[in-house]
Write a protein that holds these residues in place. Sequence first.
Motif, PDB file in Angstrom:
ATOM      1  N   TYR A  43       0.826  -1.206   0.000  1.00  0.00           N
ATOM      2  CA  TYR A  43       0.000   0.000   0.000  1.00  0.00           C
ATOM      3  C   TYR A  43       0.864   1.261   0.000  1.00  0.00           C
ATOM      4  N   SER A  63       0.791   4.073  -2.862  1.00  0.00           N
ATOM      5  CA  SER A  63       0.466   5.455  -2.532  1.00  0.00           C
ATOM      6  C   SER A  63       1.570   6.418  -2.965  1.00  0.00           C
ATOM      7  N   TRP A 104      -5.989   3.354   3.230  1.00  0.00           N
ATOM      8  CA  TRP A 104      -5.624   2.734   1.954  1.00  0.00           C
ATOM      9  C   TRP A 104      -6.855   2.361   1.123  1.00  0.00           C
ATOM     10  N   ILE A 136      -7.181   2.124  -3.118  1.00  0.00           N
ATOM     11  CA  ILE A 136      -6.261   1.241  -3.826  1.00  0.00           C
ATOM     12  C   ILE A 136      -6.885  -0.148  -3.909  1.00  0.00           C
ATOM     13  N   LYS A 171      -7.154  -4.258  -4.861  1.00  0.00           N
ATOM     14  CA  LYS A 171      -6.365  -5.484  -4.923  1.00  0.00           C
ATOM     15  C   LYS A 171      -7.029  -6.458  -5.893  1.00  0.00           C
TER      16      LYS A 171
END
Length: 394
Positions: A173, A177, A234, A240, A242
């Motif tokens: 993460y 970022s 996150w 973000i 996955k």
Amino acid sequence: MDTKSFSLQNEQKTETYQVCSRCIYDSRTPKIEFDEQGVCNYCKMVDDLKEQYKTGTPEGEAALMKIIEDIKTAGKGKKYDCVIGVSGGTDSSFMVSKALEWGLRPLAVHYDNTWNTAIATENIRKVLGKLNVDLYTHVVDNKESDDIFNSFFKAGVPEIDGPTDIALAEVLYRAASKYKIKYILEGHSYITEGISPLGSFYADGKYIKSVHKKFGKIKMKTFPNMDFKSFMKWILVKRIKKIRPFWYIQYSKEDARAFLEKEFDWQYYGGHHLENRMTAFMHSYYLPTKFNNDQRNNSLSASVRAGLKTQEDALKEYAQPPYIEAELIDYFKKRLGYSDEEFEAVINGPKKSFKDYKTYKRRFEKLRPMFYILAKMSLVPMSFYIKYTSKNEL
């Protein structure tokens, strides 16, 4: 009901128990249930995932190609469009190669817990070097890392390597970022690795902090722990995602390994989870010896479901002791400072679980509806929703 007689490892007796008719999970498996045909609930979970992700079908591949186009669109104008965690193992190495084949521009990320094998380190170098993929590495202080591992060993819980999983997730993460990347690709395959039984493993940032506070001696400074606030940042603020591409397409670990060996002079390390010494210690010795928990049944069951092994052959393989790297146990004792007597005292000491320490588990359960939506949006893995938010499942 089908039952089989099987000689239990580490015990001088024979016990009769029920074995699933489709895999090798048996009535000793946590939270297992069987239907009238003797099929276990974990095989049915696999069936449900196959239906949901259309795994190995044209529909599944089309769904993945749509996601890949979304990744490319989100990554326009940036140096990288996705992050891939690498360990030197089969799945992550092959994942990097496939990402390039799909036209993606990955940044490889590695969390070094300082217990890597030389083979794993070389595998990472060979694959990334030939493919010209950049590597972002976070190396934890080795004394700090050992202190955290030692804390979990003293705590008497199964998840001695749980801190590595949390740290890797946090580092992935952080890297995403830093470079404003919106997608993380994970090389997990439920087809080849199976479904880990509910209740067999748990880890979160609060659990790590709780265990380390009680048993640790060195302040955590370089260890990238993930607390609840960071987790929410996150997935809710940075958003973000996955993605697990192997959940959508046909994937063979054996074919992937052969490809890597041919293309990169990649070297096999002896078995699943054996590319890192701490992970190898946990799976090959610690779990089977202290908890009578041999997690090879996950991948062996997957092989039976996929028709790669017969149930009889898988059971015979499972009956054999796990492979243990020469000197691994002595390496563990020496590095963490245990005499033979002290080591045996911990191995034979009380068996604890995450329930004996502070965790985020109840909070995850309360937020189950939210995490279902987030899983559908790929902001958390579906496996997280299934295992971590279900009440009384662990």
